[in-house]
Design a protein around this motif. Sequence first.
Motif, PDB file in Angstrom:
ATOM      1  N   LYS A  75     -28.560  14.942  19.040  1.00 30.75           N
ATOM      2  CA  LYS A  75     -28.212  15.441  20.859  1.00 30.75           C
ATOM      3  C   LYS A  75     -29.279  16.046  20.898  1.00 30.75           C
ATOM      4  O   LYS A  75     -29.441  17.459  21.408  1.00 30.75           O
ATOM      5  CB  LYS A  75     -27.219  16.169  20.783  1.00 30.75           C
ATOM      6  CG  LYS A  75     -25.067  15.372  20.595  1.00 30.75           C
ATOM      7  CD  LYS A  75     -24.889  16.577  20.974  1.00 30.75           C
ATOM      8  CE  LYS A  75     -23.340  15.527  20.849  1.00 30.75           C
ATOM      9  NZ  LYS A  75     -22.778  14.998  19.290  1.00 30.75           N
ATOM     10  N   GLY A  76     -30.901  15.416  21.274  1.00 30.54           N
ATOM     11  CA  GLY A  76     -31.643  16.444  21.212  1.00 30.54           C
ATOM     12  C   GLY A  76     -32.416  17.485  20.773  1.00 30.54           C
ATOM     13  O   GLY A  76     -33.902  18.325  21.125  1.00 30.54           O
ATOM     14  N   GLN A  77     -31.587  17.750  20.103  1.00 28.73           N
ATOM     15  CA  GLN A  77     -32.332  18.901  19.129  1.00 28.73           C
ATOM     16  C   GLN A  77     -32.402  18.729  17.555  1.00 28.73           C
ATOM     17  O   GLN A  77     -31.369  18.662  16.561  1.00 28.73           O
ATOM     18  CB  GLN A  77     -31.585  20.561  18.820  1.00 28.73           C
ATOM     19  CG  GLN A  77     -31.824  20.901  20.222  1.00 28.73           C
ATOM     20  CD  GLN A  77     -30.381  22.582  20.082  1.00 28.73           C
ATOM     21  OE1 GLN A  77     -30.240  22.678  19.125  1.00 28.73           O
ATOM     22  NE2 GLN A  77     -31.255  23.505  20.701  1.00 28.73           N
ATOM     23  N   PHE A  78     -33.122  17.237  16.961  1.00 27.95           N
ATOM     24  CA  PHE A  78     -32.932  16.601  15.840  1.00 27.95           C
ATOM     25  C   PHE A  78     -34.208  18.005  14.331  1.00 27.95           C
ATOM     26  O   PHE A  78     -35.138  17.909  14.482  1.00 27.95           O
ATOM     27  CB  PHE A  78     -34.465  15.677  15.806  1.00 27.95           C
ATOM     28  CG  PHE A  78     -34.440  14.258  14.894  1.00 27.95           C
ATOM     29  CD1 PHE A  78     -33.453  13.627  14.843  1.00 27.95           C
ATOM     30  CD2 PHE A  78     -34.424  14.947  13.402  1.00 27.95           C
ATOM     31  CE1 PHE A  78     -32.884  12.508  13.606  1.00 27.95           C
ATOM     32  CE2 PHE A  78     -34.600  13.842  12.229  1.00 27.95           C
ATOM     33  CZ  PHE A  78     -34.008  13.316  12.850  1.00 27.95           C
ATOM     34  N   LYS A  79     -32.943  18.046  13.820  1.00 27.79           N
ATOM     35  CA  LYS A  79     -33.655  18.707  12.956  1.00 27.79           C
ATOM     36  C   LYS A  79     -33.800  17.854  11.320  1.00 27.79           C
ATOM     37  O   LYS A  79     -32.592  17.172  10.834  1.00 27.79           O
ATOM     38  CB  LYS A  79     -32.747  19.987  12.473  1.00 27.79           C
ATOM     39  CG  LYS A  79     -32.784  20.863  13.372  1.00 27.79           C
ATOM     40  CD  LYS A  79     -30.962  21.813  12.850  1.00 27.79           C
ATOM     41  CE  LYS A  79     -31.097  22.780  14.201  1.00 27.79           C
ATOM     42  NZ  LYS A  79     -29.522  23.451  13.893  1.00 27.79           N
ATOM     43  N   CYS A  80     -35.295  18.279  10.867  1.00 30.87           N
ATOM     44  CA  CYS A  80     -35.042  16.881   9.945  1.00 30.87           C
ATOM     45  C   CYS A  80     -33.719  17.676   8.873  1.00 30.87           C
ATOM     46  O   CYS A  80     -33.847  19.217   8.596  1.00 30.87           O
ATOM     47  CB  CYS A  80     -36.472  16.883   9.071  1.00 30.87           C
ATOM     48  SG  CYS A  80     -36.819  15.602  10.658  1.00 30.87           S
ATOM     49  N   PRO A  81     -33.158  17.037   7.783  1.00 30.75           N
ATOM     50  CA  PRO A  81     -32.557  17.407   6.833  1.00 30.75           C
ATOM     51  C   PRO A  81     -33.382  18.929   5.415  1.00 30.75           C
ATOM     52  O   PRO A  81     -32.415  19.799   5.127  1.00 30.75           O
ATOM     53  CB  PRO A  81     -31.865  16.562   5.709  1.00 30.75           C
ATOM     54  CG  PRO A  81     -32.433  15.216   6.074  1.00 30.75           C
ATOM     55  CD  PRO A  81     -34.076  16.058   7.279  1.00 30.75           C
ATOM     56  N   ASN A  82     -34.248  19.063   5.974  1.00 28.49           N
ATOM     57  CA  ASN A  82     -35.083  19.438   4.713  1.00 28.49           C
ATOM     58  C   ASN A  82     -34.696  21.145   5.858  1.00 28.49           C
ATOM     59  O   ASN A  82     -35.936  22.321   5.244  1.00 28.49           O
ATOM     60  CB  ASN A  82     -36.290  19.221   4.199  1.00 28.49           C
ATOM     61  CG  ASN A  82     -37.098  19.364   5.807  1.00 28.49           C
ATOM     62  OD1 ASN A  82     -37.085  19.830   6.907  1.00 28.49           O
ATOM     63  ND2 ASN A  82     -38.424  19.292   5.753  1.00 28.49           N
ATOM     64  N   GLY A  83     -34.576  21.521   6.980  1.00 30.67           N
ATOM     65  CA  GLY A  83     -34.454  22.425   7.692  1.00 30.67           C
ATOM     66  C   GLY A  83     -35.624  22.909   8.312  1.00 30.67           C
ATOM     67  O   GLY A  83     -35.363  23.959   8.852  1.00 30.67           O
ATOM     68  N   ALA A  84     -36.794  22.301   8.060  1.00 31.77           N
ATOM     69  CA  ALA A  84     -37.399  23.408   9.212  1.00 31.77           C
ATOM     70  C   ALA A  84     -37.736  22.791   9.805  1.00 31.77           C
ATOM     71  O   ALA A  84     -38.863  24.237  10.805  1.00 31.77           O
ATOM     72  CB  ALA A  84     -38.927  22.299   8.807  1.00 31.77           C
ATOM     73  N   GLY A  85     -36.797  22.492  10.975  1.00 29.01           N
ATOM     74  CA  GLY A  85     -36.966  22.922  12.693  1.00 29.01           C
ATOM     75  C   GLY A  85     -35.425  23.754  12.860  1.00 29.01           C
ATOM     76  O   GLY A  85     -36.006  24.047  13.531  1.00 29.01           O
ATOM     77  N   SER A  86     -34.537  23.941  11.573  1.00 27.27           N
ATOM     78  CA  SER A  86     -33.405  25.106  12.254  1.00 27.27           C
ATOM     79  C   SER A  86     -34.361  26.745  12.845  1.00 27.27           C
ATOM     80  O   SER A  86     -33.119  27.098  13.617  1.00 27.27           O
ATOM     81  CB  SER A  86     -33.083  24.710  10.965  1.00 27.27           C
ATOM     82  OG  SER A  86     -33.637  25.689  10.126  1.00 27.27           O
ATOM     83  N   ALA A  87     -35.111  26.878  11.895  1.00 27.98           N
ATOM     84  CA  ALA A  87     -35.482  28.655  12.275  1.00 27.98           C
ATOM     85  C   ALA A  87     -36.103  28.197  13.628  1.00 27.98           C
ATOM     86  O   ALA A  87     -35.681  29.514  14.277  1.00 27.98           O
ATOM     87  CB  ALA A  87     -36.861  28.813  11.818  1.00 27.98           C
TER      88      ALA A  87
END
Length: 168
Positions: A75-87
């Motif tokens: 839904k437009g907030q792609f987070k790769c499974p390694n979590g780099a994008g979560s912060a």
Amino acid sequence: MPTKPLDRLMFVQGGVCFFCKQPLPKAEASVEHLLASANGGGNSDENCVACCKAVNALLGSMSLKEKFQVVLNQKGQFKCPNGAGSAKAAAKPKAPAIAKPKDDKLALVIANLKQRGNSKPRTLKTLTSSVSSLFPKGISEADLAALVQQLQSTGKVTVEGSKVTYAL
Ligand SMILES: [Zn+2]
């Protein structure tokens, strides 16, 4: 100009992961074949993106349809499974506090009080009920109190004891 596929793709993508848009250290980067090699996808740049190793491993040899599914499910907030994008996604700025409607109310109240000329409410009680009557759809006690408070803090109204004077 970089010539290795990964270097080229990283350059084209501005150094971020194709999927999560997070800065991608070379050690974490890998080349993802959108149409998997197993499904006949080629090695040309048109079919390849640089992305986090984790998402590359996840997508593996899924069909394009399945990959679309995965991407769309984010839904437009792609987070790769390694979590780099979560912060970064978590730090998404919240909408600024909604002060606007109150400002509009305040403006309405001030305009109304001005119209009243010399027949403005003279006590805090009548002022409060006059303000309240300006909102036929109702106004919460908290909003009402806030408005009266704002009238004072903007210097339009001075309350001394139960008496009210105006600077309008
Ligand atoms: Zn990524």
